[in-house]
Design a protein around this motif. Sequence first.
Motif, PDB file in Angstrom:
ATOM      1  N   CYS A  24       0.814  -0.988  -0.024  1.00  0.00           N
ATOM      2  CA  CYS A  24       0.190   0.331  -0.118  1.00  0.00           C
ATOM      3  C   CYS A  24       0.888   1.204  -0.053  1.00  0.00           C
ATOM      4  O   CYS A  24       1.856   1.434   0.791  1.00  0.00           O
ATOM      5  CB  CYS A  24      -0.981   0.089   1.339  1.00  0.00           C
ATOM      6  SG  CYS A  24      -2.041   1.406   1.222  1.00  0.00           S
ATOM      7  N   TRP A  25       0.550   2.101  -0.928  1.00  0.00           N
ATOM      8  CA  TRP A  25       1.583   3.159  -1.241  1.00  0.00           C
ATOM      9  C   TRP A  25       1.046   4.605  -0.588  1.00  0.00           C
ATOM     10  O   TRP A  25       1.689   5.713  -0.335  1.00  0.00           O
ATOM     11  CB  TRP A  25       1.854   3.326  -2.707  1.00  0.00           C
ATOM     12  CG  TRP A  25       2.521   2.272  -3.339  1.00  0.00           C
ATOM     13  CD1 TRP A  25       3.498   1.833  -3.108  1.00  0.00           C
ATOM     14  CD2 TRP A  25       1.861   1.661  -4.616  1.00  0.00           C
ATOM     15  NE1 TRP A  25       3.485   0.581  -4.099  1.00  0.00           N
ATOM     16  CE2 TRP A  25       2.605   0.757  -4.882  1.00  0.00           C
ATOM     17  CE3 TRP A  25       0.524   1.899  -5.520  1.00  0.00           C
ATOM     18  CZ2 TRP A  25       2.210  -0.158  -5.989  1.00  0.00           C
ATOM     19  CZ3 TRP A  25       0.456   1.091  -6.293  1.00  0.00           C
ATOM     20  CH2 TRP A  25       1.218   0.123  -6.779  1.00  0.00           C
ATOM     21  N   SER A  26      -0.083   4.287  -0.100  1.00  0.00           N
ATOM     22  CA  SER A  26      -1.150   5.669   0.497  1.00  0.00           C
ATOM     23  C   SER A  26      -1.204   5.644   1.852  1.00  0.00           C
ATOM     24  O   SER A  26      -1.197   4.422   2.550  1.00  0.00           O
ATOM     25  CB  SER A  26      -2.445   5.725  -0.260  1.00  0.00           C
ATOM     26  OG  SER A  26      -2.465   5.751  -1.448  1.00  0.00           O
ATOM     27  N   ASN A  27      -0.772   6.781   2.574  1.00  0.00           N
ATOM     28  CA  ASN A  27      -0.771   7.152   4.098  1.00  0.00           C
ATOM     29  C   ASN A  27      -1.920   7.886   4.228  1.00  0.00           C
ATOM     30  O   ASN A  27      -2.301   8.725   3.353  1.00  0.00           O
ATOM     31  CB  ASN A  27       0.398   7.368   4.479  1.00  0.00           C
ATOM     32  CG  ASN A  27       1.426   6.128   4.306  1.00  0.00           C
ATOM     33  OD1 ASN A  27       1.248   5.137   4.841  1.00  0.00           O
ATOM     34  ND2 ASN A  27       2.537   6.519   3.540  1.00  0.00           N
ATOM     35  N   ILE A  28      -2.375   8.085   5.537  1.00  0.00           N
ATOM     36  CA  ILE A  28      -3.003   9.064   6.099  1.00  0.00           C
ATOM     37  C   ILE A  28      -2.625  10.539   5.582  1.00  0.00           C
ATOM     38  O   ILE A  28      -1.554  10.914   5.877  1.00  0.00           O
ATOM     39  CB  ILE A  28      -3.184   8.923   7.626  1.00  0.00           C
ATOM     40  CG1 ILE A  28      -4.129   7.757   7.922  1.00  0.00           C
ATOM     41  CG2 ILE A  28      -4.090  10.361   8.463  1.00  0.00           C
ATOM     42  CD1 ILE A  28      -4.351   7.391   9.440  1.00  0.00           C
ATOM     43  N   GLY A  29      -3.615  11.356   5.121  1.00  0.00           N
ATOM     44  CA  GLY A  29      -3.298  12.488   4.645  1.00  0.00           C
ATOM     45  C   GLY A  29      -2.930  12.631   3.259  1.00  0.00           C
ATOM     46  O   GLY A  29      -3.018  13.710   2.658  1.00  0.00           O
ATOM     47  N   ASP A  30      -2.864  11.429   2.611  1.00  0.00           N
ATOM     48  CA  ASP A  30      -2.529  11.424   1.000  1.00  0.00           C
ATOM     49  C   ASP A  30      -3.946  11.899   0.391  1.00  0.00           C
ATOM     50  O   ASP A  30      -5.154  11.439   0.781  1.00  0.00           O
ATOM     51  CB  ASP A  30      -2.118  10.168   0.526  1.00  0.00           C
ATOM     52  CG  ASP A  30      -0.705  10.240   1.003  1.00  0.00           C
ATOM     53  OD1 ASP A  30       0.010  10.909   1.468  1.00  0.00           O
ATOM     54  OD2 ASP A  30      -0.145   8.686   0.808  1.00  0.00           O
TER      55      ASP A  30
END
Length: 209
Positions: free
Chosen positions: A157-163
């Motif tokens: 998963c490349w996405s994090n909180i805030g993206d």
Amino acid sequence: MRLKIRPESFPYALILFIVFVVFYFINKLLSILPLLLILFVLFFFRDPERNIITDEKCFLSPADGKVIEISEIYEDQFFKSKAIKVSIFLSLFNIHVNRSPITGKVTYKSYRPGKYLPAFKSHASEINERNTIGIENDYTKVLVHQITGFVARRIVCWSNIGDFLKQGERFGLIKFGSCTEIIVPIDTEIKVKVGDSVKGGLTVIGVIK
């Protein structure tokens, strides 16, 4: 349609190429096997460009595969209310890149270790290793589960909180067979049925009411 190969395939392909070279000098016939496996790895990690038609009123499929379950659930982490879950089984021959169902901001992310039951089992979602992201905007929100399977042992998963993700944008992948679940608000008008084949970023899963 342009086709590219995900860089996550390179370590597997390199190891298999070394095996191919060793086998070639030992037994040319045996070297066919690692060569075929290299071709399969490149095939598995294909990642075609897609013409995403965005629509803020729709939830797009987060994955390629086959719809195996549609059910009403109570989601207690992100929605904290009743919701609709659509489970999509990805075979070894499907494209395994996951895409965002809506345009919005990642406001929730969680990871849970677990087992590796076949991804098509109805209880795999609650037992298997799972990564989850929640995405929301001014109109709605959606939850996506990336779930491992019997063969799939690695979630990316490349996405994090805030993206911020655009509708149809890639946010991760699951290696070698898996299940992806999309959870939408209870009042969503579902546009697919069990048995349907869906395409990530292309197929409309539901319409926002």
